[in-house]
Scaffold this active site. Structure first.
Site, PDB file in Angstrom:
ATOM      1  N   ASP A   1     -10.157  25.345  -5.902  1.00 22.67           N
ATOM      2  CA  ASP A   1     -11.558  25.745  -5.940  1.00 22.67           C
ATOM      3  C   ASP A   1     -12.144  25.560  -4.540  1.00 22.67           C
ATOM      4  O   ASP A   1     -11.581  24.847  -3.697  1.00 22.67           O
ATOM      5  CB  ASP A   1     -12.269  24.850  -6.957  1.00 22.67           C
TER       6      ASP A   1
ATOM      7  N   ASP B   1     -16.212  25.545  -3.689  1.00 19.81           N
ATOM      8  CA  ASP B   1     -17.486  24.828  -3.618  1.00 19.81           C
ATOM      9  C   ASP B   1     -17.362  23.423  -4.178  1.00 19.81           C
ATOM     10  O   ASP B   1     -16.865  23.226  -5.295  1.00 19.81           O
ATOM     11  CB  ASP B   1     -18.568  25.593  -4.384  1.00 19.81           C
TER      12      ASP B   1
ATOM     13  N   GLU C   1     -22.470  23.770  -2.534  1.00 16.95           N
ATOM     14  CA  GLU C   1     -22.426  24.893  -3.474  1.00 16.95           C
ATOM     15  C   GLU C   1     -23.111  26.051  -2.763  1.00 16.95           C
ATOM     16  O   GLU C   1     -24.325  26.029  -2.539  1.00 16.95           O
ATOM     17  CB  GLU C   1     -23.156  24.559  -4.776  1.00 16.95           C
TER      18      GLU C   1
ATOM     19  N   GLY D   1     -15.248  30.748  -7.968  1.00 17.28           N
ATOM     20  CA  GLY D   1     -16.288  31.454  -8.699  1.00 17.28           C
ATOM     21  C   GLY D   1     -17.447  31.809  -7.802  1.00 17.28           C
ATOM     22  O   GLY D   1     -18.428  32.396  -8.243  1.00 17.28           O
TER      23      GLY D   1
END
Length: 270
Positions: free
Chosen positions: A62, A64, A71, A152
């Site tokens: 991932d 962030d 983020e 994401g």
């Protein structure tokens, strides 16, 4: 390692500061062993495994709050004067309280009309790698591991972050842009928890059944990926992600991943 065991890195609370130690469970009860550690030595950096850890063939992570300290959508929201509102949605999504896709589309919609110049400024002034991120990625690459960043978040951020840290491949969402401004929509499909897991499985299929994999993440949308990996390490993670992973880092930086895998510092890059 015979039976289930935990490898603990930088366990200063056990007077082994800067070292890696190994604890075996005589009854193969990894869950009980981990619960005992959490009950008596929290926070720790640990990895539960039934065999001695090895260098993985695949590292997938991932972005962030894992590879970077921010983020991105929250920071971008600050340029629109909406950081607090957007960050509240992000937090609930990462805790697993909201549907990820719905929460993502809602936050992106709030950014409609924001100039793409805000993305460049955000990258330059707000986005910073987590301590140890580049050392982790470059060391694993040197040892023959393929590195993939799957997020994401958005390619506008992930592509330059991947180049900076040394990732070889990027999977992410794309912000829709028209006339130099964000439309409030997304172009193409959504990278959610299912896509993260599918990316890991597709990469592993190309490496062969015997290959091992490492995944790192911090939020609820990382859980399927963490569970599917040989070594799923939750990095300063939300409770649900930490509980789902077989490894966790609560104290150290990302070089603790190398310690948990037993890779000596003499082999680290940078």
């Amino acid at each position: 390692m015979a039976g289930a065991g935990v490898r603990i890195a930088d366990a200063s609370m056990l007077d082994f500061c800067g070292q890696t130690m190994q604890i075996d469970s005589p009854d193969d009860d990894a869950a009980a062993l981990r619960a005992a550690l959490d009950g008596h030595f929290h926070p720790t950096d640990g990895l539960v495994c039934t065999d001695e850890p090895i260098v993985p063939r695949l590292f997938i992570s991932d972005m962030d709050s894992t590879m970077i300290g921010q983020e991105c959508i929250d920071e971008l929201g600050d340029f629109a004067g909406l950081k607090e509102r957007i960050a509240a949605i992000t937090e609930r999504a990462m805790q697993g309280e909201l549907d990820f896709e719905q929460a993502l589309r809602e936050r992106v919609g709030l950014l409609a009309g924001l100039s793409t110049g805000a993305i460049d400024e955000c990258l330059a002034t707000r986005i910073r790698p987590m301590p140890g991120a580049r050392v982790l990625v470059e060391t694993l690459k040197k040892l023959g591991c393929r590195t993939v960043l799957v997020t994401g978040g958005f390619h506008h951020f992930a592509d330059p972050v991947a180049e900076q840290l040394g990732f070889e491949h990027v999977v992410g969402n794309r912000l829709e842009v028209a006339g130099g401004k964000l439309t409030g929509g997304l172009a193409g499909g959504i990278v959610d928890s299912a896509v993260k897991k599918a990316t890991l499985l597709a990469e592993m299929a190309m490496l062969g059944e015997s290959a091992t994999s490492l995944a790192t993440g911090d939020g609820a949308n990382d859980i399927p990926m963490l569970e599917a990996a040989s070594y799923g390490i939750a990095y300063h993670a939300k409770p649900k992600a930490r509980a789902a992973a077989n490894g966790w880092i609560d104290r150290g930086d990302l070089t603790s991943v190398l310690r948990l895998l037993g890779i000596p510092q003499s082999q680290w890059v940078g």
